[in-house]
Design a protein around this motif. Structure first.
Motif, PDB file in Angstrom:
ATOM      1  N   THR A 111     -53.068  26.064  15.764  1.00 25.53           N
ATOM      2  CA  THR A 111     -52.166  27.098  15.263  1.00 25.53           C
ATOM      3  C   THR A 111     -52.171  27.115  13.738  1.00 25.53           C
ATOM      4  O   THR A 111     -52.226  28.183  13.112  1.00 25.53           O
ATOM      5  N   ALA A 112     -52.135  25.948  13.131  1.00 30.43           N
ATOM      6  CA  ALA A 112     -52.161  25.856  11.666  1.00 30.43           C
ATOM      7  C   ALA A 112     -53.475  26.396  11.118  1.00 30.43           C
ATOM      8  O   ALA A 112     -53.497  27.083  10.090  1.00 30.43           O
ATOM      9  N   ALA A 113     -54.579  26.108  11.796  1.00 34.08           N
ATOM     10  CA  ALA A 113     -55.883  26.605  11.348  1.00 34.08           C
ATOM     11  C   ALA A 113     -55.928  28.127  11.408  1.00 34.08           C
ATOM     12  O   ALA A 113     -56.473  28.786  10.516  1.00 34.08           O
ATOM     13  N   ALA A 114     -55.345  28.708  12.450  1.00 32.31           N
ATOM     14  CA  ALA A 114     -55.324  30.161  12.592  1.00 32.31           C
ATOM     15  C   ALA A 114     -54.491  30.807  11.482  1.00 32.31           C
ATOM     16  O   ALA A 114     -54.879  31.831  10.908  1.00 32.31           O
ATOM     17  N   VAL A 115     -53.358  30.210  11.160  1.00 36.05           N
ATOM     18  CA  VAL A 115     -52.517  30.728  10.082  1.00 36.05           C
ATOM     19  C   VAL A 115     -53.242  30.612   8.746  1.00 36.05           C
ATOM     20  O   VAL A 115     -53.213  31.527   7.918  1.00 36.05           O
ATOM     21  N   ALA A 116     -53.911  29.485   8.540  1.00 37.19           N
ATOM     22  CA  ALA A 116     -54.639  29.269   7.288  1.00 37.19           C
ATOM     23  C   ALA A 116     -55.739  30.309   7.110  1.00 37.19           C
ATOM     24  O   ALA A 116     -55.929  30.846   6.012  1.00 37.19           O
ATOM     25  N   LEU A 117     -56.465  30.604   8.161  1.00 40.05           N
ATOM     26  CA  LEU A 117     -57.531  31.597   8.088  1.00 40.05           C
ATOM     27  C   LEU A 117     -56.987  32.993   7.815  1.00 40.05           C
ATOM     28  O   LEU A 117     -57.578  33.771   7.065  1.00 40.05           O
ATOM     29  N   ALA A 118     -55.867  33.301   8.405  1.00 45.20           N
ATOM     30  CA  ALA A 118     -55.316  34.653   8.282  1.00 45.20           C
ATOM     31  C   ALA A 118     -54.529  34.862   6.992  1.00 45.20           C
ATOM     32  O   ALA A 118     -54.565  35.948   6.406  1.00 45.20           O
ATOM     33  N   GLU A 119     -53.840  33.808   6.532  1.00 42.06           N
ATOM     34  CA  GLU A 119     -52.905  33.996   5.426  1.00 42.06           C
ATOM     35  C   GLU A 119     -53.098  33.050   4.247  1.00 42.06           C
ATOM     36  O   GLU A 119     -52.558  33.301   3.167  1.00 42.06           O
ATOM     37  N   GLY A 120     -53.826  31.953   4.457  1.00 42.07           N
ATOM     38  CA  GLY A 120     -54.028  31.005   3.376  1.00 42.07           C
ATOM     39  C   GLY A 120     -53.317  29.683   3.628  1.00 42.07           C
ATOM     40  O   GLY A 120     -52.308  29.630   4.346  1.00 42.07           O
ATOM     41  N   LEU A 121     -53.838  28.630   3.027  1.00 40.59           N
ATOM     42  CA  LEU A 121     -53.284  27.295   3.226  1.00 40.59           C
ATOM     43  C   LEU A 121     -51.874  27.152   2.651  1.00 40.59           C
ATOM     44  O   LEU A 121     -51.093  26.325   3.111  1.00 40.59           O
ATOM     45  N   GLU A 122     -51.552  27.953   1.628  1.00 37.53           N
ATOM     46  CA  GLU A 122     -50.223  27.871   1.022  1.00 37.53           C
ATOM     47  C   GLU A 122     -49.127  28.266   2.006  1.00 37.53           C
ATOM     48  O   GLU A 122     -47.956  27.890   1.825  1.00 37.53           O
ATOM     49  N   CYS A 123     -49.487  29.025   3.020  1.00 37.19           N
ATOM     50  CA  CYS A 123     -48.503  29.502   3.989  1.00 37.19           C
ATOM     51  C   CYS A 123     -48.175  28.469   5.061  1.00 37.19           C
ATOM     52  O   CYS A 123     -47.315  28.708   5.921  1.00 37.19           O
ATOM     53  N   LEU A 124     -48.861  27.357   5.022  1.00 38.19           N
ATOM     54  CA  LEU A 124     -48.617  26.327   6.026  1.00 38.19           C
ATOM     55  C   LEU A 124     -47.420  25.473   5.645  1.00 38.19           C
ATOM     56  O   LEU A 124     -47.414  24.798   4.619  1.00 38.19           O
ATOM     57  N   THR A 125     -46.391  25.527   6.472  1.00 34.40           N
ATOM     58  CA  THR A 125     -45.237  24.637   6.357  1.00 34.40           C
ATOM     59  C   THR A 125     -44.925  24.143   7.762  1.00 34.40           C
ATOM     60  O   THR A 125     -45.315  24.772   8.760  1.00 34.40           O
ATOM     61  N   LEU A 126     -44.229  23.036   7.844  1.00 35.67           N
ATOM     62  CA  LEU A 126     -43.874  22.508   9.154  1.00 35.67           C
ATOM     63  C   LEU A 126     -42.978  23.502   9.901  1.00 35.67           C
ATOM     64  O   LEU A 126     -43.123  23.691  11.112  1.00 35.67           O
ATOM     65  N   ARG A 127     -42.079  24.148   9.176  1.00 34.91           N
ATOM     66  CA  ARG A 127     -41.186  25.122   9.806  1.00 34.91           C
ATOM     67  C   ARG A 127     -41.965  26.336  10.309  1.00 34.91           C
ATOM     68  O   ARG A 127     -41.688  26.849  11.399  1.00 34.91           O
ATOM     69  N   ARG A 128     -42.933  26.787   9.522  1.00 40.97           N
ATOM     70  CA  ARG A 128     -43.701  27.966   9.924  1.00 40.97           C
ATOM     71  C   ARG A 128     -44.461  27.704  11.218  1.00 40.97           C
ATOM     72  O   ARG A 128     -44.474  28.547  12.127  1.00 40.97           O
ATOM     73  N   ILE A 129     -45.090  26.561  11.320  1.00 41.63           N
ATOM     74  CA  ILE A 129     -45.852  26.253  12.538  1.00 41.63           C
ATOM     75  C   ILE A 129     -44.916  26.049  13.716  1.00 41.63           C
ATOM     76  O   ILE A 129     -45.226  26.432  14.851  1.00 41.63           O
TER      77      ILE A 129
END
Length: 222
Positions: A24-42
Motif C-alpha cells: 500500500t505504501a509503495a502504491a501511494v509513493a508511486l502515485a503521489e510521492g514519498l513525502e506523502c507517506l505517513t503512518l496515519r495515511r497508510i
C-alpha cells in the motif's frame, strides 16, 4: 435472522499484514510521492488504526525506505526478470540477450515508465537527508546495474554484443534513462523521437549494433 450478526474478521499473519502495509505504501509513493507517506495515511488506506502500522514500522523512515525498495524492485522484475535466460516466449523459446534488452527498452519508453522515473528522482532527492532511504537507493542502484550488466555480459559471451566493458555500458544506459526520467518530470509536452530513443541509441552504439536492432526496425533503416 438478526441483522446484528457480525462478519467474522479474518486475522492476517504478521507476514501478510506487513506485506499489505508495504504494498500500500509503495502504491501511494508511486502515485503521489514519498513525502506523502505517513503512518496515519497508510492506516487510513487500510482502514486500520495507526498503532497497527507503527507496530510493524516504528518509524516512518523505515516505511519510506521499504516502500521505495519494494516499488523499485518490483519494476526491475518486470523490466529484467531474474535468471540468466529470462522468461520463455509463448512457444517456450528462450529469449536471447538482445531480445531481453529490446524488451527492457520497450518497457522503459513512454508514460508507463514515467511513474517509476519520478519515484527514483524523488528518492534520490530525499536520500540526501534520510540515511535509511539512502542505503535503499544504493541497494536498488546496484541491483538494477547488476541485472543489466549481466544481460550485456551474456550478449558479449554469445557474440551478440561488442563492448570492452559491460559494467560501464550498463551505467551509460541507466544514466541516459535517468536523464529522460528527469525530463519527463518537468516537461509535459511530447518528446521528439530522437529524444525518446536516446537510451536505445546509446545501447546500440556502445554494443556495436546497427540502428534499430533493439527496436525491431533495423531492416527498415538498412
Amino acid at each position: 435472522m438478526s441483522s446484528s450478526v457480525q462478519r467474522k474478521r479474518i486475522r492476517k499473519s504478521p507476514e501478510a499484514r506487513r506485506a499489505e502495509i508495504v504494498d500500500t505504501a509503495a502504491a501511494v509513493a508511486l502515485a503521489e510521492g514519498l513525502e506523502c507517506l505517513t503512518l496515519r495515511r497508510i492506516a487510513e488506506e487500510l482502514a486500520v488504526r495507526p498503532g497497527l502500522i507503527s507496530h510493524y514500522f516504528p518509524s516512518v523512515e523505515d516505511l519510506v525506505a521499504e516502500a521505495f525498495g519494494t516499488a523499485a524492485g518490483a519494476e526491475l522484475e518486470v523490466l529484467l526478470p531474474a535468471g540468466t535466460a529470462g522468461p520463455a516466449g509463448p512457444e517456450g523459446d528462450v529469449p536471447t540477450p538482445a531480445e531481453r534488452l529490446a524488451r527492457f527498452f520497450a518497457h522503459t519508453s513512454g508514460e508507463a515508465y514515467d511513474a517509476i522515473s519520478r519515484l527514483w528522482i524523488n528518492a534520490r532527492h530525499l536520500s540526501r537527508y534520510r540515511p535509511l532511504l539512502r542505503d535503499r537507493v544504493a541497494e536498488q542502484e546496484a541491483a538494477w546495474r547488476g541485472r543489466l550488466e549481466d544481460v550485456l555480459r551474456e550478449g558479449v559471451a554469445c557474440g551478440e554484443f561488442r563492448t570492452e566493458d559491460p559494467y560501464v555500458t550498463a551505467i551509460q544506459i541507466l544514466v541516459v534513462l535517468d536523464g529522460l526520467g528527469a525530463h519527463a518530470n518537468t516537461e509535459d509536452r511530447g518528446r521528439p523521437e530522437a529524444v525518446t530513443r536516446m537510451a536505445v541509441t546509446t545501447a546500440e552504439r556502445e554494443l556495436g549494433l546497427p540502428r534499430g536492432a533493439l527496436t525491431g526496425d533495423a531492416a527498415a533503416d538498412a
